[in-house]
Design a protein around this motif. Sequence first.
Motif, PDB file in Angstrom:
ATOM      1  N   ALA A   1       0.795  -1.349   0.081  1.00 26.02           N
ATOM      2  CA  ALA A   1      -0.018  -0.062  -0.117  1.00 26.02           C
ATOM      3  C   ALA A   1       0.958   1.239  -0.025  1.00 26.02           C
ATOM      4  CB  ALA A   1      -0.917   0.023   1.270  1.00 26.02           C
ATOM      5  N   GLY A   2       1.836   1.449   0.882  1.00 26.01           N
ATOM      6  CA  GLY A   2       2.838   2.497   0.964  1.00 26.01           C
ATOM      7  C   GLY A   2       3.469   2.847  -0.491  1.00 26.01           C
ATOM      8  N   ALA A   3       4.172   1.631  -1.146  1.00 25.85           N
ATOM      9  CA  ALA A   3       4.706   1.770  -2.306  1.00 25.85           C
ATOM     10  C   ALA A   3       3.963   2.492  -3.559  1.00 25.85           C
ATOM     11  CB  ALA A   3       5.388   0.572  -2.624  1.00 25.85           C
ATOM     12  N   ASN A   4       2.485   1.778  -3.349  1.00 26.40           N
ATOM     13  CA  ASN A   4       1.320   2.233  -4.461  1.00 26.40           C
ATOM     14  C   ASN A   4       1.351   3.674  -4.196  1.00 26.40           C
ATOM     15  OD1 ASN A   4      -1.281   2.782  -5.195  1.00 26.40           O
ATOM     16  ND2 ASN A   4      -0.771   1.048  -6.391  1.00 26.40           N
ATOM     17  N   LEU A   5       1.095   4.418  -2.919  1.00 22.23           N
ATOM     18  CA  LEU A   5       0.909   5.445  -2.988  1.00 22.23           C
ATOM     19  C   LEU A   5       2.090   6.533  -3.192  1.00 22.23           C
ATOM     20  CD1 LEU A   5      -1.318   5.539   0.436  1.00 22.23           C
ATOM     21  CD2 LEU A   5      -2.096   6.492  -1.732  1.00 22.23           C
ATOM     22  N   GLN A   6       3.304   5.927  -2.840  1.00 27.78           N
ATOM     23  CA  GLN A   6       4.434   6.791  -3.254  1.00 27.78           C
ATOM     24  C   GLN A   6       4.665   7.026  -4.925  1.00 27.78           C
ATOM     25  OE1 GLN A   6       7.518   4.633  -1.223  1.00 27.78           O
ATOM     26  NE2 GLN A   6       7.433   5.498   0.742  1.00 27.78           N
ATOM     27  N   GLN A   7       4.148   5.729  -5.387  1.00 24.35           N
ATOM     28  CA  GLN A   7       4.449   6.036  -6.717  1.00 24.35           C
ATOM     29  C   GLN A   7       3.490   6.875  -7.329  1.00 24.35           C
ATOM     30  OE1 GLN A   7       4.005   1.823  -8.263  1.00 24.35           O
ATOM     31  NE2 GLN A   7       6.074   1.335  -7.221  1.00 24.35           N
ATOM     32  N   ARG A   8       2.303   7.050  -7.015  1.00 23.19           N
ATOM     33  CA  ARG A   8       1.161   7.891  -7.302  1.00 23.19           C
ATOM     34  C   ARG A   8       1.220   9.057  -6.878  1.00 23.19           C
ATOM     35  NH1 ARG A   8      -4.324   6.117  -4.586  1.00 23.19           N
ATOM     36  NH2 ARG A   8      -3.335   3.787  -4.687  1.00 23.19           N
ATOM     37  N   ILE A   9       2.050   9.529  -5.798  1.00 17.25           N
ATOM     38  CA  ILE A   9       2.460  10.898  -5.536  1.00 17.25           C
ATOM     39  C   ILE A   9       3.501  11.378  -6.361  1.00 17.25           C
ATOM     40  CG2 ILE A   9       3.437  12.426  -3.865  1.00 17.25           C
ATOM     41  CD1 ILE A   9       1.658  10.780  -1.813  1.00 17.25           C
ATOM     42  N   ALA A  10       4.571  10.359  -6.672  1.00 17.15           N
ATOM     43  CA  ALA A  10       5.589  10.955  -7.587  1.00 17.15           C
ATOM     44  C   ALA A  10       5.206  11.171  -8.805  1.00 17.15           C
ATOM     45  CB  ALA A  10       6.643   9.745  -7.472  1.00 17.15           C
ATOM     46  N   ALA A  11       4.253  10.656  -9.514  1.00 24.20           N
ATOM     47  CA  ALA A  11       3.713  10.711 -10.747  1.00 24.20           C
ATOM     48  C   ALA A  11       2.913  11.804 -10.987  1.00 24.20           C
ATOM     49  CB  ALA A  11       2.766   9.237 -11.177  1.00 24.20           C
ATOM     50  N   GLN A  12       2.379  12.693 -10.001  1.00 24.79           N
ATOM     51  CA  GLN A  12       1.667  13.813 -10.247  1.00 24.79           C
ATOM     52  C   GLN A  12       2.614  14.963 -11.040  1.00 24.79           C
ATOM     53  OE1 GLN A  12      -1.586  14.020  -9.151  1.00 24.79           O
ATOM     54  NE2 GLN A  12      -1.198  12.054  -8.669  1.00 24.79           N
ATOM     55  N   ALA A  13       1.616  16.043 -11.735  1.00 24.45           N
ATOM     56  CA  ALA A  13       2.312  16.952 -12.342  1.00 24.45           C
ATOM     57  C   ALA A  13       2.834  18.043 -11.503  1.00 24.45           C
ATOM     58  CB  ALA A  13       1.209  17.666 -13.554  1.00 24.45           C
ATOM     59  N   TRP A  14       4.029  17.881 -10.820  1.00 23.50           N
ATOM     60  CA  TRP A  14       4.777  18.618  -9.931  1.00 23.50           C
ATOM     61  C   TRP A  14       4.929  20.151 -10.342  1.00 23.50           C
ATOM     62  CZ3 TRP A  14       3.808  18.128  -4.843  1.00 23.50           C
ATOM     63  CH2 TRP A  14       3.380  17.328  -4.632  1.00 23.50           C
ATOM     64  N   ASN A  15       5.168  20.251 -11.489  1.00 23.24           N
ATOM     65  CA  ASN A  15       5.366  21.677 -11.979  1.00 23.24           C
ATOM     66  C   ASN A  15       4.111  22.322 -11.807  1.00 23.24           C
ATOM     67  OD1 ASN A  15       7.969  21.058 -12.593  1.00 23.24           O
ATOM     68  ND2 ASN A  15       7.739  20.674 -14.684  1.00 23.24           N
ATOM     69  N   ASP A  16       3.046  21.848 -12.239  1.00 21.23           N
ATOM     70  CA  ASP A  16       1.650  22.454 -12.225  1.00 21.23           C
ATOM     71  C   ASP A  16       1.309  22.688 -10.845  1.00 21.23           C
ATOM     72  OD1 ASP A  16       1.758  22.399 -14.859  1.00 21.23           O
ATOM     73  OD2 ASP A  16       0.357  20.752 -14.961  1.00 21.23           O
ATOM     74  N   ILE A  17       1.553  21.797 -10.015  1.00 18.75           N
ATOM     75  CA  ILE A  17       1.211  21.983  -8.284  1.00 18.75           C
ATOM     76  C   ILE A  17       1.952  23.110  -7.833  1.00 18.75           C
ATOM     77  CG2 ILE A  17       1.415  20.727  -6.247  1.00 18.75           C
ATOM     78  CD1 ILE A  17       0.893  18.090  -7.812  1.00 18.75           C
ATOM     79  N   VAL A  18       3.252  23.045  -7.933  1.00 17.00           N
ATOM     80  CA  VAL A  18       4.109  24.173  -7.672  1.00 17.00           C
ATOM     81  C   VAL A  18       3.693  25.590  -8.190  1.00 17.00           C
ATOM     82  CG1 VAL A  18       6.461  25.427  -7.674  1.00 17.00           C
ATOM     83  CG2 VAL A  18       6.210  22.794  -7.092  1.00 17.00           C
ATOM     84  N   ALA A  19       3.387  25.515  -9.437  1.00 17.98           N
ATOM     85  CA  ALA A  19       2.907  26.768 -10.093  1.00 17.98           C
ATOM     86  C   ALA A  19       1.594  27.433  -9.450  1.00 17.98           C
ATOM     87  CB  ALA A  19       2.656  26.871 -11.516  1.00 17.98           C
TER      88      ALA A  19
END
Length: 258
Positions: A19-37
Amino acid sequence: MPTNPTPLFPPLPLEAPDAGANLQQRIAAQAWNDIVAALHADGCALIPALLDAQEALRLAALYDDDSLFRSRIAMARHNFGRGEYKYFRYPLPAPVQALRSAFYPHLAPLANHWNALMDIGVRYPATHAEFVRRCNEAGQVRPTPLLLRYEAGDYNCLHQDLYGEHMFPLQVAILLSEPGRDFSGGEFVLTEQRPRMQSRPQVVPLRQGDAVVFAVSQRPVPGARGPGHVYRVNLRHGVSRLRSGRRHTLGIIFHDAA
């Protein structure tokens, strides 16, 4: 209008080893440039459908297992609003720990950048484990991730989650219930108090499983004097009054409490 809250699924499947690894992968795959913007522009960023419906409901079901929590807070008793919440104890449930550890390294560079812009000397380490160690050394040893439960008529006053000397300037809330089905009302509200100006409110529309990342207390905003000039705005967040039903939220706060 919502019907009765949907029956909750049992919590055990979220404790699966992957469960933890799945959530980590999901978070890493987010569009972080857009989130930071979005965080730069508005002080908050929406992450749609971070959790699926069953994951959200299983997390909400943890609320009834008192062995998982170190304390329960009735908001009305402290003039915080109406409703209640519970702080998890260590060790955190696997998905809560995974969310906390996986979000942090994506947010630490922005936190450091904001502090540099605001001429604040604090810098944050690369991993959450290192940051928790810093908190612990200063006597902040109590975990702060929490589950919140609201019933009809409940609300959460505008506030900031500050628990000690060491504070991480961003946090995450994940809605675990479905608006229009499980509850009505209960909108997530964020306000910015700007120098010599009236406060600016924002209502962040959330669906079940959506996450919102937002500033805990302050963020830099470009000033009118040109590049390099910023001023600080003061932020608070809360939840409007529930008109009906029941609402659960998971709060991920990265600093521990004294």
